[in-house]
Write a protein that holds these residues in place. Structure first.
Motif, mmCIF file in Angstrom:
data_model
loop_
_atom_site.group_PDB
_atom_site.id
_atom_site.type_symbol
_atom_site.label_atom_id
_atom_site.label_comp_id
_atom_site.label_asym_id
_atom_site.label_seq_id
_atom_site.Cartn_x
_atom_site.Cartn_y
_atom_site.Cartn_z
ATOM 1 N N VAL A 3 0.711 -1.156 -0.083
ATOM 2 C CA VAL A 3 0.000 0.124 -0.042
ATOM 3 C C VAL A 3 0.719 1.131 -0.045
ATOM 4 C CG1 VAL A 3 -1.737 1.185 1.369
ATOM 5 C CG2 VAL A 3 -1.864 -1.270 1.306
ATOM 6 N N VAL A 4 0.570 2.251 -1.134
ATOM 7 C CA VAL A 4 1.212 3.479 -1.025
ATOM 8 C C VAL A 4 0.189 4.585 -0.756
ATOM 9 C CG1 VAL A 4 2.650 4.973 -2.414
ATOM 10 C CG2 VAL A 4 2.790 2.325 -2.680
ATOM 11 N N ARG A 5 0.732 5.406 0.402
ATOM 12 C CA ARG A 5 -0.301 6.399 0.811
ATOM 13 C C ARG A 5 0.590 7.750 0.324
ATOM 14 N NH1 ARG A 5 -1.756 3.284 5.747
ATOM 15 N NH2 ARG A 5 -3.508 2.055 5.208
ATOM 16 N N ILE A 6 -0.037 8.550 -0.555
ATOM 17 C CA ILE A 6 0.715 9.880 -0.665
ATOM 18 C C ILE A 6 0.251 10.987 0.293
ATOM 19 C CG2 ILE A 6 0.838 11.504 -2.660
ATOM 20 C CD1 ILE A 6 0.250 9.297 -4.592
ATOM 21 N N GLY A 7 1.341 11.575 0.712
ATOM 22 C CA GLY A 7 1.082 12.740 1.455
ATOM 23 C C GLY A 7 0.903 12.535 2.981
ATOM 24 N N GLU A 8 1.297 11.323 3.243
ATOM 25 C CA GLU A 8 1.515 10.971 4.782
ATOM 26 C C GLU A 8 3.125 10.956 4.885
ATOM 27 O OE1 GLU A 8 -0.449 7.464 5.954
ATOM 28 O OE2 GLU A 8 -2.322 8.135 5.389
ATOM 29 N N GLU A 9 3.355 11.438 6.015
ATOM 30 C CA GLU A 9 4.955 10.919 6.418
ATOM 31 C C GLU A 9 4.963 10.154 7.401
ATOM 32 O OE1 GLU A 9 6.510 14.981 7.572
ATOM 33 O OE2 GLU A 9 5.516 16.013 5.988
ATOM 34 N N ASN A 10 5.965 9.492 7.620
ATOM 35 C CA ASN A 10 6.733 8.605 8.351
ATOM 36 C C ASN A 10 6.465 9.357 9.828
ATOM 37 O OD1 ASN A 10 6.857 6.674 6.743
ATOM 38 N ND2 ASN A 10 9.131 7.010 6.594
ATOM 39 N N PRO A 11 6.016 8.644 10.778
ATOM 40 C CA PRO A 11 5.923 9.312 12.020
ATOM 41 C C PRO A 11 7.593 9.795 12.576
ATOM 42 C CG PRO A 11 5.621 6.885 12.411
ATOM 43 C CD PRO A 11 5.805 7.412 11.030
ATOM 44 N N ALA A 12 7.735 10.835 13.204
ATOM 45 C CA ALA A 12 8.790 11.449 13.494
ATOM 46 C C ALA A 12 9.209 10.616 14.855
ATOM 47 C CB ALA A 12 8.934 13.131 13.814
ATOM 48 N N PRO A 13 10.663 10.243 15.094
ATOM 49 C CA PRO A 13 11.064 9.811 16.257
ATOM 50 C C PRO A 13 10.890 10.707 17.520
ATOM 51 C CG PRO A 13 13.105 10.630 14.808
ATOM 52 C CD PRO A 13 11.627 10.867 13.966
ATOM 53 N N PRO A 14 10.639 10.192 18.490
ATOM 54 C CA PRO A 14 10.402 11.077 19.706
ATOM 55 C C PRO A 14 11.541 11.825 20.037
ATOM 56 C CG PRO A 14 10.764 8.710 20.566
ATOM 57 C CD PRO A 14 10.725 8.736 18.991
ATOM 58 N N ALA A 15 11.277 13.011 20.443
ATOM 59 C CA ALA A 15 12.214 14.102 20.691
ATOM 60 C C ALA A 15 12.988 13.757 22.246
ATOM 61 C CB ALA A 15 11.703 15.492 20.669
ATOM 62 N N THR A 16 14.410 13.854 22.181
ATOM 63 C CA THR A 16 14.904 13.496 23.209
ATOM 64 C C THR A 16 15.427 14.983 23.792
ATOM 65 O OG1 THR A 16 17.130 13.153 21.958
ATOM 66 C CG2 THR A 16 15.602 11.349 22.634
ATOM 67 N N THR A 17 15.311 15.219 24.711
ATOM 68 C CA THR A 17 15.703 16.280 25.728
ATOM 69 C C THR A 17 17.021 16.167 26.510
ATOM 70 O OG1 THR A 17 14.139 16.158 27.445
ATOM 71 C CG2 THR A 17 13.480 17.383 25.470
ATOM 72 N N THR A 18 17.973 16.935 26.169
ATOM 73 C CA THR A 18 19.049 16.858 26.720
ATOM 74 C C THR A 18 19.480 18.095 27.574
ATOM 75 O OG1 THR A 18 20.682 17.235 24.993
ATOM 76 C CG2 THR A 18 20.035 14.920 25.612
ATOM 77 N N THR A 19 19.998 18.274 28.654
ATOM 78 C CA THR A 19 20.182 19.580 29.352
ATOM 79 C C THR A 19 21.776 19.808 29.068
ATOM 80 O OG1 THR A 19 20.783 18.584 31.477
ATOM 81 C CG2 THR A 19 18.602 19.491 31.028
ATOM 82 N N PRO A 20 22.170 20.886 28.678
ATOM 83 C CA PRO A 20 23.624 21.333 28.348
ATOM 84 C C PRO A 20 24.493 21.104 29.670
ATOM 85 C CG PRO A 20 22.290 23.202 28.303
ATOM 86 C CD PRO A 20 21.466 22.210 28.309
ATOM 87 N N PRO A 21 25.458 20.598 29.656
ATOM 88 C CA PRO A 21 26.377 20.333 30.901
ATOM 89 C C PRO A 21 26.796 22.050 31.509
ATOM 90 C CG PRO A 21 27.611 19.962 28.981
ATOM 91 C CD PRO A 21 26.108 20.155 28.488
#
Length: 98
Positions: free
Chosen positions: A39-57
């Motif tokens: 199945v090919v669906r036009i206009g749909e994007e792959n789900p984005a990977p979950p954003a990882t938040t890191t604090t700067p040292p």
């Protein structure tokens, strides 16, 4: 003797590359068939990977010093005069390239 050695060298120069090409062709095997999604669906994007938040040292050192760089030099290119399309003016018998 010279004719025989030349013939051997010429035969080797022709047969060795042909033999290498033939061996590559035979040993390569069959390529895999391309896989196509069912199945090919036009206009749909792959789900984005979950954003990882890191604090700067945190650092206790002083911030780095920045030095002011001079602005880049600008180069002015002179305007090129138009070229006339009349190159047929050397119809004379002279050797001048003008």
């Amino acid at each position: 003797m010279r004719f025989t050695s030349r013939t051997v060298v010429l035969t080797a120069a022709v047969c060795l590359p042909l033999g290498a090409a033939l061996a590559s062709y035979v040993l390569a095997g069959d390529p895999q068939a391309p896989t196509v999604p069912s199945v090919v669906r036009i206009g749909e994007e792959n789900p984005a990977p979950p954003a990882t938040t890191t604090t700067p040292p945190t650092t206790t050192t002083a911030p780095p010093r920045t030095t002011a760089k001079p602005p880049p030099a600008t180069t002015v290119v002179p305007h090129v005069p138009p070229v006339h399309g009349d190159d047929d003016d050397d119809d004379g018998g002279g050797d001048d390239d003008d």
